[in-house]
Scaffold this motif. Structure first.
Motif, PDB file in Angstrom:
ATOM      1  N   ILE A  12     121.357  85.719  52.223  1.00  0.00           N
ATOM      2  CA  ILE A  12     121.097  85.178  50.675  1.00  0.00           C
ATOM      3  C   ILE A  12     122.107  84.140  50.401  1.00  0.00           C
ATOM      4  O   ILE A  12     122.049  83.517  49.401  1.00  0.00           O
ATOM      5  CB  ILE A  12     121.437  86.427  49.784  1.00  0.00           C
ATOM      6  CG1 ILE A  12     122.851  87.010  49.677  1.00  0.00           C
ATOM      7  CG2 ILE A  12     120.289  87.590  49.870  1.00  0.00           C
ATOM      8  CD1 ILE A  12     123.193  87.878  48.671  1.00  0.00           C
ATOM      9  N   ALA A  13     123.199  83.767  51.201  1.00  0.00           N
ATOM     10  CA  ALA A  13     123.664  82.679  50.941  1.00  0.00           C
ATOM     11  C   ALA A  13     124.567  82.104  52.246  1.00  0.00           C
ATOM     12  O   ALA A  13     124.852  83.270  53.271  1.00  0.00           O
ATOM     13  CB  ALA A  13     124.643  82.726  49.948  1.00  0.00           C
ATOM     14  N   ARG A  14     124.651  80.811  52.697  1.00  0.00           N
ATOM     15  CA  ARG A  14     125.496  80.499  53.736  1.00  0.00           C
ATOM     16  C   ARG A  14     126.752  79.861  53.095  1.00  0.00           C
ATOM     17  O   ARG A  14     126.524  78.857  52.139  1.00  0.00           O
ATOM     18  CB  ARG A  14     124.758  79.472  54.521  1.00  0.00           C
ATOM     19  CG  ARG A  14     125.506  79.006  55.688  1.00  0.00           C
ATOM     20  CD  ARG A  14     124.478  78.558  56.756  1.00  0.00           C
ATOM     21  NE  ARG A  14     123.568  79.527  57.227  1.00  0.00           N
ATOM     22  CZ  ARG A  14     122.394  79.315  57.455  1.00  0.00           C
ATOM     23  NH1 ARG A  14     121.870  78.284  57.166  1.00  0.00           N
ATOM     24  NH2 ARG A  14     121.662  80.278  57.847  1.00  0.00           N
ATOM     25  N   ILE A  15     127.976  80.094  53.596  1.00  0.00           N
ATOM     26  CA  ILE A  15     129.245  79.401  52.928  1.00  0.00           C
ATOM     27  C   ILE A  15     129.535  78.167  53.574  1.00  0.00           C
ATOM     28  O   ILE A  15     129.274  78.015  54.575  1.00  0.00           O
ATOM     29  CB  ILE A  15     130.514  80.436  53.038  1.00  0.00           C
ATOM     30  CG1 ILE A  15     130.262  81.663  52.510  1.00  0.00           C
ATOM     31  CG2 ILE A  15     131.913  80.002  52.787  1.00  0.00           C
ATOM     32  CD1 ILE A  15     131.421  82.633  52.830  1.00  0.00           C
ATOM     33  N   GLY A  16     129.847  77.281  52.674  1.00  0.00           N
ATOM     34  CA  GLY A  16     129.967  75.647  53.069  1.00  0.00           C
ATOM     35  C   GLY A  16     131.539  75.626  52.983  1.00  0.00           C
ATOM     36  O   GLY A  16     132.477  76.348  53.261  1.00  0.00           O
ATOM     37  N   LYS A  17     131.773  74.394  52.493  1.00  0.00           N
ATOM     38  CA  LYS A  17     133.112  73.687  52.514  1.00  0.00           C
ATOM     39  C   LYS A  17     133.996  74.609  51.207  1.00  0.00           C
ATOM     40  O   LYS A  17     133.519  74.852  50.239  1.00  0.00           O
ATOM     41  CB  LYS A  17     133.329  72.554  52.256  1.00  0.00           C
ATOM     42  CG  LYS A  17     132.755  71.882  50.880  1.00  0.00           C
ATOM     43  CD  LYS A  17     132.938  70.414  51.067  1.00  0.00           C
ATOM     44  CE  LYS A  17     132.102  69.938  49.734  1.00  0.00           C
ATOM     45  NZ  LYS A  17     132.547  68.370  49.749  1.00  0.00           N
ATOM     46  N   PRO A  18     135.441  74.741  51.660  1.00  0.00           N
ATOM     47  CA  PRO A  18     136.353  75.167  50.472  1.00  0.00           C
ATOM     48  C   PRO A  18     136.105  74.188  49.188  1.00  0.00           C
ATOM     49  O   PRO A  18     135.930  72.856  49.202  1.00  0.00           O
ATOM     50  CB  PRO A  18     137.694  74.949  50.821  1.00  0.00           C
ATOM     51  CG  PRO A  18     137.409  74.915  52.368  1.00  0.00           C
ATOM     52  CD  PRO A  18     136.254  74.476  52.567  1.00  0.00           C
ATOM     53  N   HIS A  19     136.429  74.653  48.127  1.00  0.00           N
ATOM     54  CA  HIS A  19     136.533  73.948  46.829  1.00  0.00           C
ATOM     55  C   HIS A  19     137.883  74.123  46.298  1.00  0.00           C
ATOM     56  O   HIS A  19     138.028  75.668  45.818  1.00  0.00           O
ATOM     57  CB  HIS A  19     135.452  74.413  46.028  1.00  0.00           C
ATOM     58  CG  HIS A  19     135.285  73.609  44.593  1.00  0.00           C
ATOM     59  ND1 HIS A  19     134.977  72.362  44.427  1.00  0.00           N
ATOM     60  CD2 HIS A  19     135.827  73.877  43.270  1.00  0.00           C
ATOM     61  CE1 HIS A  19     134.842  71.868  43.181  1.00  0.00           C
ATOM     62  NE2 HIS A  19     135.694  72.635  42.580  1.00  0.00           N
ATOM     63  N   GLY A  20     138.720  73.185  46.063  1.00  0.00           N
ATOM     64  CA  GLY A  20     140.057  73.504  45.439  1.00  0.00           C
ATOM     65  C   GLY A  20     141.153  74.224  46.319  1.00  0.00           C
ATOM     66  O   GLY A  20     140.771  74.315  47.515  1.00  0.00           O
ATOM     67  N   ILE A  21     142.070  74.444  45.413  1.00  0.00           N
ATOM     68  CA  ILE A  21     143.217  75.267  46.363  1.00  0.00           C
ATOM     69  C   ILE A  21     143.223  76.722  46.182  1.00  0.00           C
ATOM     70  O   ILE A  21     144.131  77.533  46.837  1.00  0.00           O
ATOM     71  CB  ILE A  21     144.485  74.734  45.902  1.00  0.00           C
ATOM     72  CG1 ILE A  21     144.830  74.793  44.512  1.00  0.00           C
ATOM     73  CG2 ILE A  21     144.419  73.228  46.691  1.00  0.00           C
ATOM     74  CD1 ILE A  21     146.360  74.406  44.168  1.00  0.00           C
ATOM     75  N   ARG A  22     142.565  77.452  45.374  1.00  0.00           N
ATOM     76  CA  ARG A  22     142.474  78.786  45.033  1.00  0.00           C
ATOM     77  C   ARG A  22     141.383  79.777  45.721  1.00  0.00           C
ATOM     78  O   ARG A  22     141.016  80.664  45.216  1.00  0.00           O
ATOM     79  CB  ARG A  22     142.345  79.014  43.544  1.00  0.00           C
ATOM     80  CG  ARG A  22     143.525  78.423  42.851  1.00  0.00           C
ATOM     81  CD  ARG A  22     143.632  78.775  41.468  1.00  0.00           C
ATOM     82  NE  ARG A  22     144.889  78.430  40.783  1.00  0.00           N
ATOM     83  CZ  ARG A  22     144.949  77.454  39.907  1.00  0.00           C
ATOM     84  NH1 ARG A  22     143.921  76.552  39.766  1.00  0.00           N
ATOM     85  NH2 ARG A  22     146.060  77.014  39.507  1.00  0.00           N
ATOM     86  N   GLY A  23     141.031  79.072  46.907  1.00  0.00           N
ATOM     87  CA  GLY A  23     140.023  80.098  47.753  1.00  0.00           C
ATOM     88  C   GLY A  23     138.755  80.038  47.470  1.00  0.00           C
ATOM     89  O   GLY A  23     137.731  80.938  48.003  1.00  0.00           O
ATOM     90  N   GLU A  24     138.359  79.126  46.512  1.00  0.00           N
ATOM     91  CA  GLU A  24     136.827  79.130  46.078  1.00  0.00           C
ATOM     92  C   GLU A  24     136.174  78.289  47.200  1.00  0.00           C
ATOM     93  O   GLU A  24     136.529  77.360  47.873  1.00  0.00           O
ATOM     94  CB  GLU A  24     136.557  78.335  44.720  1.00  0.00           C
ATOM     95  CG  GLU A  24     136.629  79.202  43.540  1.00  0.00           C
ATOM     96  CD  GLU A  24     136.239  78.388  42.339  1.00  0.00           C
ATOM     97  OE1 GLU A  24     135.689  79.016  41.681  1.00  0.00           O
ATOM     98  OE2 GLU A  24     136.812  77.209  42.245  1.00  0.00           O
ATOM     99  N   VAL A  25     134.718  78.861  47.347  1.00  0.00           N
ATOM    100  CA  VAL A  25     134.044  77.883  48.552  1.00  0.00           C
ATOM    101  C   VAL A  25     132.551  77.734  47.831  1.00  0.00           C
ATOM    102  O   VAL A  25     132.192  78.210  46.799  1.00  0.00           O
ATOM    103  CB  VAL A  25     133.442  78.910  49.882  1.00  0.00           C
ATOM    104  CG1 VAL A  25     134.938  79.151  50.738  1.00  0.00           C
ATOM    105  CG2 VAL A  25     132.947  80.280  49.423  1.00  0.00           C
ATOM    106  N   THR A  26     132.110  76.666  48.338  1.00  0.00           N
ATOM    107  CA  THR A  26     130.532  76.236  47.789  1.00  0.00           C
ATOM    108  C   THR A  26     129.530  77.133  48.700  1.00  0.00           C
ATOM    109  O   THR A  26     130.157  77.677  49.817  1.00  0.00           O
ATOM    110  CB  THR A  26     130.399  74.811  48.064  1.00  0.00           C
ATOM    111  OG1 THR A  26     130.290  74.545  49.656  1.00  0.00           O
ATOM    112  CG2 THR A  26     131.273  73.756  47.620  1.00  0.00           C
ATOM    113  N   VAL A  27     128.507  77.355  48.307  1.00  0.00           N
ATOM    114  CA  VAL A  27     127.490  78.075  48.829  1.00  0.00           C
ATOM    115  C   VAL A  27     126.059  77.594  48.858  1.00  0.00           C
ATOM    116  O   VAL A  27     125.755  77.006  47.725  1.00  0.00           O
ATOM    117  CB  VAL A  27     127.679  79.629  48.469  1.00  0.00           C
ATOM    118  CG1 VAL A  27     128.751  80.279  49.074  1.00  0.00           C
ATOM    119  CG2 VAL A  27     127.102  79.861  47.129  1.00  0.00           C
TER     120      VAL A  27
END
Length: 182
Positions: A12-27
């Protein structure tokens, strides 16, 4: 690179690169209804390379849409370093969770389908599905070996026959020539 055994489910999703410094990722979302899927507390099975350290399940801590890109954060992934380790991981859900949408197909379901014209002439074979913001595109390896991107919309793809593993494509003039000209 070897992958862990795939749990039953659909991507349902593929994780991409990190976003920011708090552990978020693009999907890259592979679902038509991300608002229903991405909510705090949702648990996803994962598909990641063996030895990557990615847990077999991830629990969603937060989700938000930022400039048309979904940003997700997971419990136990507090920073950018942890988020970087998730890159390339697929988030899976069971087909039962997706509901009974007869018009929904997933990349794994379509791979290897024969692509034909409305008159039955073979155009090629499905090698992928590219999920887009406006529309999805079938990736088709044409009989001459080139890859074409075909908009996965009813006007161009009027029939998907799962039993025969066949997709009918009624391509407008010039669409397939675009792939050959590149």
């Amino acid at each position: 690179m070897t992958s862990q055994a795939q749990p039953d489910g659909v991507v349902i999703a593929r994780i991409g690169k990190p976003h920011g410094i708090r552990g978020e990722v693009t999907v890259q979302a592979h679902t038509d209804d991300p608002e229903r899927r991405f909510f705090p507390g949702a648990v996803f099975a994962t598909q990641a390379p063996v030895g990557s350290g990615v847990p077999r399940e991830l629990t969603l801590a937060s989700a938000r849409l930022h400039r048309a890109i979904w940003l997700l954060a997971f419990e136990g992934i507090p920073d950018r370093t942890g988020a970087e380790g998730l890159r390339g991981t697929q988030l899976l859900s069971t087909a039962d969770d997706e509901g009974d949408d007869d018009d929904a197909w997933y990349e794994d379901d379509l791979l290897g389908f024969t692509v034909v014209t409305p008159t039955g002439d073979v155009l090629g074979e499905v090698t992928g599905l590219d999920i887009g913001a406006a529309q999805d595109r079938l990736i088709v390896r044409l009989t001459d070996g080139t890859d074409a991107q075909i908009p996965f919309v009813e006007e161009i793809v009027p029939e998907v026959d799962e039993e025969a593993r066949r997709i009918v494509v009624d391509a407008p003039p010039g669409l397939l020539d675009l792939a050959r000209d590149q």
